[in-house]
Design a protein around this motif. Sequence first.
Motif, PDB file in Angstrom:
ATOM      1  N   SER A 100       6.634  10.096   1.100  1.00 53.75           N
ATOM      2  CA  SER A 100       6.122   9.311  -0.016  1.00 53.75           C
ATOM      3  C   SER A 100       5.494  10.165  -1.109  1.00 53.75           C
ATOM      4  CB  SER A 100       5.091   8.293   0.493  1.00 53.75           C
ATOM      5  OG  SER A 100       4.794   7.351  -0.504  1.00 53.75           O
ATOM      6  N   LEU A 101       4.839  11.265  -0.717  1.00 52.93           N
ATOM      7  CA  LEU A 101       4.109  12.081  -1.682  1.00 52.93           C
ATOM      8  C   LEU A 101       4.869  13.316  -2.133  1.00 52.93           C
ATOM      9  CD1 LEU A 101       0.493  11.952  -0.171  1.00 52.93           C
ATOM     10  CD2 LEU A 101       1.468  10.524  -1.979  1.00 52.93           C
ATOM     11  N   MET A 102       5.697  13.891  -1.260  1.00 53.87           N
ATOM     12  CA  MET A 102       6.373  15.132  -1.633  1.00 53.87           C
ATOM     13  C   MET A 102       7.869  15.099  -1.382  1.00 53.87           C
ATOM     14  SD  MET A 102       4.591  17.444   1.361  1.00 53.87           S
ATOM     15  CE  MET A 102       5.830  18.692   1.691  1.00 53.87           C
ATOM     16  N   GLY A 103       8.409  13.917  -1.096  1.00 51.86           N
ATOM     17  CA  GLY A 103       9.853  13.782  -0.977  1.00 51.86           C
ATOM     18  C   GLY A 103      10.452  14.550   0.180  1.00 51.86           C
ATOM     19  N   MET A 104       9.755  14.626   1.316  1.00 52.43           N
ATOM     20  CA  MET A 104      10.297  15.339   2.474  1.00 52.43           C
ATOM     21  C   MET A 104      11.598  14.691   2.929  1.00 52.43           C
ATOM     22  SD  MET A 104       7.070  16.369   4.932  1.00 52.43           S
ATOM     23  CE  MET A 104       8.130  17.228   6.100  1.00 52.43           C
ATOM     24  N   ALA A 105      12.649  15.472   2.985  1.00 51.54           N
ATOM     25  CA  ALA A 105      13.937  14.999   3.485  1.00 51.54           C
ATOM     26  C   ALA A 105      14.566  16.138   4.277  1.00 51.54           C
ATOM     27  CB  ALA A 105      14.827  14.564   2.317  1.00 51.54           C
ATOM     28  N   GLU A 106      15.249  17.053   3.584  1.00 52.45           N
ATOM     29  CA  GLU A 106      15.822  18.215   4.263  1.00 52.45           C
ATOM     30  C   GLU A 106      14.744  19.017   5.007  1.00 52.45           C
ATOM     31  OE1 GLU A 106      16.428  17.329   1.210  1.00 52.45           O
ATOM     32  OE2 GLU A 106      18.607  17.094   1.020  1.00 52.45           O
ATOM     33  N   GLU A 107      13.519  18.994   4.465  1.00 51.93           N
ATOM     34  CA  GLU A 107      12.430  19.767   5.081  1.00 51.93           C
ATOM     35  C   GLU A 107      12.065  19.264   6.476  1.00 51.93           C
ATOM     36  OE1 GLU A 107      12.095  19.755   0.629  1.00 51.93           O
ATOM     37  OE2 GLU A 107      12.325  18.238   2.171  1.00 51.93           O
ATOM     38  N   ILE A 138      14.526  17.431 -16.283  1.00 54.95           N
ATOM     39  CA  ILE A 138      14.398  16.926 -14.911  1.00 54.95           C
ATOM     40  C   ILE A 138      14.886  17.973 -13.904  1.00 54.95           C
ATOM     41  CG2 ILE A 138      15.175  15.137 -13.312  1.00 54.95           C
ATOM     42  CD1 ILE A 138      15.387  13.253 -15.722  1.00 54.95           C
ATOM     43  N   ILE A 139      15.963  18.680 -14.263  1.00 49.60           N
ATOM     44  CA  ILE A 139      16.504  19.704 -13.362  1.00 49.60           C
ATOM     45  C   ILE A 139      15.459  20.784 -13.088  1.00 49.60           C
ATOM     46  CG2 ILE A 139      18.190  21.593 -13.186  1.00 49.60           C
ATOM     47  CD1 ILE A 139      20.176  19.754 -14.668  1.00 49.60           C
ATOM     48  N   PHE A 140      14.826  21.296 -14.130  1.00 48.64           N
ATOM     49  CA  PHE A 140      13.826  22.352 -13.945  1.00 48.64           C
ATOM     50  C   PHE A 140      12.569  21.818 -13.257  1.00 48.64           C
ATOM     51  CE2 PHE A 140      16.273  24.423 -17.429  1.00 48.64           C
ATOM     52  CZ  PHE A 140      16.658  25.539 -16.708  1.00 48.64           C
ATOM     53  N   PHE A 141      12.261  20.561 -13.499  1.00 45.31           N
ATOM     54  CA  PHE A 141      11.145  19.914 -12.808  1.00 45.31           C
ATOM     55  C   PHE A 141      11.375  19.942 -11.296  1.00 45.31           C
ATOM     56  CE2 PHE A 141       9.725  15.700 -11.083  1.00 45.31           C
ATOM     57  CZ  PHE A 141       8.357  15.891 -11.182  1.00 45.31           C
ATOM     58  N   VAL A 142      12.585  19.575 -10.874  1.00 49.09           N
ATOM     59  CA  VAL A 142      12.932  19.571  -9.445  1.00 49.09           C
ATOM     60  C   VAL A 142      12.892  20.988  -8.873  1.00 49.09           C
ATOM     61  CG1 VAL A 142      14.828  19.159  -7.819  1.00 49.09           C
ATOM     62  CG2 VAL A 142      14.283  17.448  -9.556  1.00 49.09           C
ATOM     63  N   LEU A 143      13.408  21.960  -9.627  1.00 52.22           N
ATOM     64  CA  LEU A 143      13.435  23.343  -9.144  1.00 52.22           C
ATOM     65  C   LEU A 143      12.028  23.910  -8.971  1.00 52.22           C
ATOM     66  CD1 LEU A 143      16.399  24.837 -11.238  1.00 52.22           C
ATOM     67  CD2 LEU A 143      16.401  24.225  -8.814  1.00 52.22           C
ATOM     68  N   ILE A 144      11.137  23.618  -9.905  1.00 51.72           N
ATOM     69  CA  ILE A 144       9.768  24.137  -9.816  1.00 51.72           C
ATOM     70  C   ILE A 144       9.044  23.546  -8.612  1.00 51.72           C
ATOM     71  CG2 ILE A 144       7.490  24.039 -10.939  1.00 51.72           C
ATOM     72  CD1 ILE A 144       8.943  24.453 -13.611  1.00 51.72           C
ATOM     73  N   ILE A 145       9.188  22.244  -8.397  1.00 51.05           N
ATOM     74  CA  ILE A 145       8.518  21.618  -7.251  1.00 51.05           C
ATOM     75  C   ILE A 145       9.122  22.133  -5.941  1.00 51.05           C
ATOM     76  CG2 ILE A 145       8.138  19.420  -6.050  1.00 51.05           C
ATOM     77  CD1 ILE A 145       7.833  18.115  -8.761  1.00 51.05           C
ATOM     78  N   GLY A 146      10.444  22.290  -5.903  1.00 56.69           N
ATOM     79  CA  GLY A 146      11.081  22.857  -4.720  1.00 56.69           C
ATOM     80  C   GLY A 146      10.573  24.260  -4.442  1.00 56.69           C
ATOM     81  N   GLY A 147      10.375  25.055  -5.491  1.00 53.53           N
ATOM     82  CA  GLY A 147       9.847  26.404  -5.331  1.00 53.53           C
ATOM     83  C   GLY A 147       8.444  26.418  -4.767  1.00 53.53           C
ATOM     84  N   THR A 148       7.614  25.484  -5.235  1.00 54.60           N
ATOM     85  CA  THR A 148       6.243  25.392  -4.723  1.00 54.60           C
ATOM     86  C   THR A 148       6.227  25.036  -3.241  1.00 54.60           C
ATOM     87  OG1 THR A 148       5.380  24.747  -6.887  1.00 54.60           O
ATOM     88  CG2 THR A 148       4.028  24.189  -4.973  1.00 54.60           C
ATOM     89  N   PHE A 149       7.098  24.117  -2.853  1.00 55.33           N
ATOM     90  CA  PHE A 149       7.186  23.774  -1.426  1.00 55.33           C
ATOM     91  C   PHE A 149       7.690  24.959  -0.605  1.00 55.33           C
ATOM     92  CE2 PHE A 149       7.823  19.025  -2.563  1.00 55.33           C
ATOM     93  CZ  PHE A 149       6.446  18.886  -2.678  1.00 55.33           C
ATOM     94  N   PHE A 182      10.595  13.468  -6.744  1.00 61.18           N
ATOM     95  CA  PHE A 182      12.045  13.589  -6.814  1.00 61.18           C
ATOM     96  C   PHE A 182      12.736  12.248  -7.051  1.00 61.18           C
ATOM     97  CE2 PHE A 182      10.731  17.112  -3.974  1.00 61.18           C
ATOM     98  CZ  PHE A 182      11.119  18.168  -4.787  1.00 61.18           C
ATOM     99  N   THR A 183      12.093  11.138  -6.722  1.00 60.14           N
ATOM    100  CA  THR A 183      12.730   9.832  -6.886  1.00 60.14           C
ATOM    101  C   THR A 183      11.992   8.981  -7.917  1.00 60.14           C
ATOM    102  OG1 THR A 183      11.481   8.945  -4.997  1.00 60.14           O
ATOM    103  CG2 THR A 183      13.678   9.821  -4.556  1.00 60.14           C
ATOM    104  N   ILE A 184      10.804   8.531  -7.579  1.00 60.52           N
ATOM    105  CA  ILE A 184      10.078   7.660  -8.507  1.00 60.52           C
ATOM    106  C   ILE A 184       9.715   8.401  -9.793  1.00 60.52           C
ATOM    107  CG2 ILE A 184       7.760   8.143  -7.566  1.00 60.52           C
ATOM    108  CD1 ILE A 184       8.985   4.703  -8.694  1.00 60.52           C
ATOM    109  N   GLY A 185       9.401   9.701  -9.672  1.00 58.00           N
ATOM    110  CA  GLY A 185       9.071  10.485 -10.858  1.00 58.00           C
ATOM    111  C   GLY A 185      10.248  10.579 -11.804  1.00 58.00           C
TER     112      GLY A 185
END
Length: 470
Positions: free
Chosen positions: A137-144, A86-97, A186-189
């Motif tokens: 809802s789709l990409m977990g925009m928060a800090e962004e 899960i940690i690497f999953f979050v890092l990869i998606i954060g990198g793509t954003f 980041f949440t439901i996933g």
Amino acid sequence: MAQLELKPKSSTSKLLEINVFVLLFAVLAISVILTYVIPAGEYARVDVNGRSVVDAQSFQFTESSPVKPLGLVNSVHTGMEEASGIIFFVLIIGGTFGILTATGAIEALIVTLSKKLQNQEKWLIPIMMFFFAMGGSLMGMAEETIPYIAIMIPLAIALGFDAITGAAIVLVGASVGFTSAVMNPFTIGVAQGLAELPTFSGAAYRIGIFVVMYIASVAFVYRYAMKVKRDRGYGFFGNFEGKNATEMFSGDAVLTTRHKVILSFFALNFCVLAYGVIKYGWYITEIAGLFLLLGIIIGIAGKLPANTVVDSFIKGAAGVLAGALVIGVARAIVVVLNDGHILDTILYYAAALINEIPPALTAFGMLVLQTIISFIVPSGSGMAALTMPIMTPLADLVGVTRQTAVLAYQFGDGISNIFVPTSGYFMAGLAIAGIPWVRWMKWILPLLAIHYAIATAAVIIAQLIGYGPF
């Protein structure tokens, strides 16, 4: 854009700024102590259609096995290891954003939409709130969302509104999406993965929740904005008090054809993701791979040099690193509870307590518990890592579907994002706007009541209809 000078924070706000890792380590230490206090016990687990389920009638107390002091620090590494996927999953998606941000496509889209709506003030609120809601809802925009607060507030003031309206368009809009979490990785996933549910399953019900919350939120913000437009004295302008609103809004980003191509690839990615999840049962490995491929494609489409793509990926991953580490530390708490054999004992007593609640309100009890925890763990993925390993078997024990337990987690996490003072990006947004937390709370309290009423109805209905697949 005019430079904003943030007001110094009060000593009261400093007291509220306790680092989430400090809180988690405190909980971790308490968990170790509890292994000496709470009697050890365990349930038998049985396999049901490929998932591990607690046998509700099998609980028995066992020999005490408290965790040694060294186990406290060892559990952090073990937690990181167990949650590594899960940690690497979050890092990869954060990198793509991060790569997407580097192309300038998102900024250009926001500025272009904002300018087009300058003379259409009645459409500003529903359209821009929908944009941020979809982002949440789709990409977990928060800090962004933080940079866009500095864009939306001057625009809102230029159209006759105030700083609260501008901040609410961004913060409340993103919160609506984050709370409904139709496909938020980041949440439901994360939560559904921990609950052994099919990724993004139950989306139709969450879309309905999204629509209801979006309409209620837009109506609330719109009603307030119109009052300010009729009487400027009714509004609050914070750091923008006395400034020329028209001059403040000077965003110069232009939405080019290249940006449109990049955004098209981004939209296509979610279509492919939905197809893969539904048709082939993709899980976090496949989804992370898809986002990594998206990052490469948009980097090429944006004509970014290879080094820039890599640097942007690293920067994006760094932006979510704290949240990713929270997942590992939160997992360490579960490791300690498991090693001390008290997790099942806690489940046993929690199930007995919840069984005293009328059946229709059992899921509501979970919502209340998740809301309380959100004050301590403001990270959505971190909160999922902490609570779902406990809530999943608890749901099995008390007759609530796992999907409903995940829904209770979503509401507990998502709604709190726009009022708990431990939410870093939320407090940063208020600082940019110059809105005191107490002033914001006075304004948003009725909307919070509406959101929690919707959440309560949604979890009760979910329990009654057996919201699933299981």
